[in-house]
Write a protein that holds these residues in place. Sequence first.
Motif, PDB file in Angstrom:
ATOM      1  N   UNK A 150       8.067  12.159  13.159  1.00  8.03           N
ATOM      2  CA  UNK A 150       7.609  13.146  12.540  1.00  8.03           C
ATOM      3  C   UNK A 150       8.500  14.268  12.302  1.00  8.03           C
ATOM      4  N   UNK A 151       8.946  14.433  13.437  1.00  9.34           N
ATOM      5  CA  UNK A 151       9.748  15.354  13.771  1.00  9.34           C
ATOM      6  C   UNK A 151      11.173  15.406  12.707  1.00  9.34           C
ATOM      7  N   UNK A 152      11.241  14.384  12.378  1.00  9.03           N
ATOM      8  CA  UNK A 152      12.187  14.090  11.338  1.00  9.03           C
ATOM      9  C   UNK A 152      12.320  13.636   9.828  1.00  9.03           C
ATOM     10  N   UNK A 153      10.746  14.090   9.420  1.00  6.58           N
ATOM     11  CA  UNK A 153      10.537  13.742   7.687  1.00  6.58           C
ATOM     12  C   UNK A 153      10.252  15.390   7.940  1.00  6.58           C
ATOM     13  N   UNK A 154       9.682  16.158   9.333  1.00  6.23           N
ATOM     14  CA  UNK A 154      10.146  17.830   8.506  1.00  6.23           C
ATOM     15  C   UNK A 154      11.418  18.368   7.974  1.00  6.23           C
ATOM     16  N   UNK A 155      12.172  18.096   9.277  1.00  5.11           N
ATOM     17  CA  UNK A 155      13.735  18.313   8.232  1.00  5.11           C
ATOM     18  C   UNK A 155      14.531  17.875   6.567  1.00  5.11           C
ATOM     19  N   UNK A 156      13.469  16.754   6.458  1.00  6.53           N
ATOM     20  CA  UNK A 156      13.708  16.039   5.184  1.00  6.53           C
ATOM     21  C   UNK A 156      12.554  16.543   3.689  1.00  6.53           C
ATOM     22  N   UNK A 157      12.497  17.962   4.124  1.00  4.23           N
ATOM     23  CA  UNK A 157      11.111  18.859   3.118  1.00  4.23           C
ATOM     24  C   UNK A 157      12.324  19.388   2.529  1.00  4.23           C
TER      25      UNK A 157
ATOM     26  N   UNK B 143       4.168  13.316   2.691  1.00  6.47           N
ATOM     27  CA  UNK B 143       5.443  12.157   2.417  1.00  6.47           C
ATOM     28  C   UNK B 143       4.522  11.604   1.086  1.00  6.47           C
ATOM     29  N   UNK B 144       5.330  10.399   1.344  1.00  3.02           N
ATOM     30  CA  UNK B 144       4.755   8.898   1.206  1.00  3.02           C
ATOM     31  C   UNK B 144       5.125   8.111   1.547  1.00  3.02           C
TER      32      UNK B 144
ATOM     33  N   UNK C 178       0.992  -1.280   0.148  1.00  5.95           N
ATOM     34  CA  UNK C 178      -0.367   0.150   0.070  1.00  5.95           C
ATOM     35  C   UNK C 178       0.538   0.940   0.102  1.00  5.95           C
ATOM     36  N   UNK C 179       0.514   2.063  -0.759  1.00  2.00           N
ATOM     37  CA  UNK C 179       1.391   3.302  -1.215  1.00  2.00           C
ATOM     38  C   UNK C 179       0.069   4.476  -0.306  1.00  2.00           C
ATOM     39  N   UNK C 180       0.695   5.551   0.103  1.00  2.81           N
ATOM     40  CA  UNK C 180      -0.515   6.269   0.558  1.00  2.81           C
ATOM     41  C   UNK C 180       0.184   7.485   1.423  1.00  2.81           C
ATOM     42  N   UNK C 181      -0.290   8.706   0.792  1.00  4.32           N
ATOM     43  CA  UNK C 181      -0.294  10.463   0.858  1.00  4.32           C
ATOM     44  C   UNK C 181      -0.494  10.141   2.766  1.00  4.32           C
ATOM     45  N   UNK C 182       1.192  11.150   3.049  1.00  2.00           N
ATOM     46  CA  UNK C 182       1.569  11.482   4.544  1.00  2.00           C
ATOM     47  C   UNK C 182       1.475  12.508   4.806  1.00  2.00           C
ATOM     48  N   UNK C 183       0.500  13.257   5.937  1.00  2.00           N
ATOM     49  CA  UNK C 183       0.438  14.669   6.225  1.00  2.00           C
ATOM     50  C   UNK C 183       1.939  14.462   7.132  1.00  2.00           C
ATOM     51  N   UNK C 184       2.523  15.147   6.781  1.00  2.00           N
ATOM     52  CA  UNK C 184       3.806  15.592   7.985  1.00  2.00           C
ATOM     53  C   UNK C 184       3.449  16.824   8.698  1.00  2.00           C
ATOM     54  N   UNK C 185       2.985  17.829   8.182  1.00  2.00           N
ATOM     55  CA  UNK C 185       2.297  19.218   8.148  1.00  2.00           C
ATOM     56  C   UNK C 185       1.933  19.603   7.842  1.00  2.00           C
TER      57      UNK C 185
ATOM     58  N   UNK D  85       7.906   2.286   5.817  1.00  2.00           N
ATOM     59  CA  UNK D  85       8.513   3.534   5.038  1.00  2.00           C
ATOM     60  C   UNK D  85       7.800   4.884   5.313  1.00  2.00           C
ATOM     61  N   UNK D  86       8.199   5.970   4.793  1.00  2.00           N
ATOM     62  CA  UNK D  86       7.919   7.340   5.390  1.00  2.00           C
ATOM     63  C   UNK D  86       9.268   7.686   4.731  1.00  2.00           C
ATOM     64  N   UNK D  87       8.343   8.278   3.445  1.00  3.84           N
ATOM     65  CA  UNK D  87       9.790   9.604   2.328  1.00  3.84           C
ATOM     66  C   UNK D  87       8.766  10.315   1.615  1.00  3.84           C
ATOM     67  N   UNK D  88      10.384  10.616   2.071  1.00  5.12           N
ATOM     68  CA  UNK D  88      10.375  13.148   0.913  1.00  5.12           C
ATOM     69  C   UNK D  88      11.293  12.625  -0.296  1.00  5.12           C
ATOM     70  N   UNK D  89      10.970  14.076  -0.384  1.00  6.68           N
ATOM     71  CA  UNK D  89      11.767  13.709  -2.064  1.00  6.68           C
ATOM     72  C   UNK D  89      13.863  14.354  -1.336  1.00  6.68           C
ATOM     73  N   UNK D  90      14.054  14.122  -0.046  1.00  2.67           N
ATOM     74  CA  UNK D  90      15.107  14.204   0.394  1.00  2.67           C
ATOM     75  C   UNK D  90      15.834  12.846   1.212  1.00  2.67           C
ATOM     76  N   UNK D  91      14.867  12.638   2.168  1.00  2.95           N
ATOM     77  CA  UNK D  91      15.355  11.267   2.684  1.00  2.95           C
ATOM     78  C   UNK D  91      14.071   9.839   3.540  1.00  2.95           C
ATOM     79  N   UNK D  92      14.394   9.410   4.349  1.00  4.35           N
ATOM     80  CA  UNK D  92      13.246   8.637   4.744  1.00  4.35           C
ATOM     81  C   UNK D  92      13.729   8.203   5.720  1.00  4.35           C
ATOM     82  N   UNK D  93      12.715   7.734   6.852  1.00  3.69           N
ATOM     83  CA  UNK D  93      12.272   6.965   7.853  1.00  3.69           C
ATOM     84  C   UNK D  93      11.986   5.667   7.463  1.00  3.69           C
TER      85      UNK D  93
END
Length: 103
Positions: free
Chosen positions: A96-103, A17-18, A5-12, A31-39
């Motif tokens: 979530x806080x880590x992903x905020x820094x990956x945008x 993110x994906x 399953x692939x779903x949009x994830x609202x980080x803020x 996994x949750x990914x942005x264009x820069x990185x992922x968790x």
Amino acid sequence: MALMQMVPVTVEEGKIALGVEVKLPKTTLLAVATDKGYIMCGALDVGLLNDQLADRRIIAGRAVGVRTLEQLLAAPLESVTHEAKALGIEPGMSGRDALKRMF
């Protein structure tokens, strides 16, 4: 039941993110990914990314004991890559806080 399953994830607000969930026998990869990185869940090998794949400069973090994407977002990161640390992402920070820094 869907195996993947692939779903949009609202980080803020305004930052989406994906999220990827792959159901395998006796485990689920998350996994949750942005264009820069992922968790990612505990399956992520941060040591491998830092050592053998260092030239790729991967920004990533690992959380253990998570079973859903929401848990991955809320959980404290157990380990992060050197490149993630360069962005101010530290072990103990929530996914979530880590992903905020990956945008």
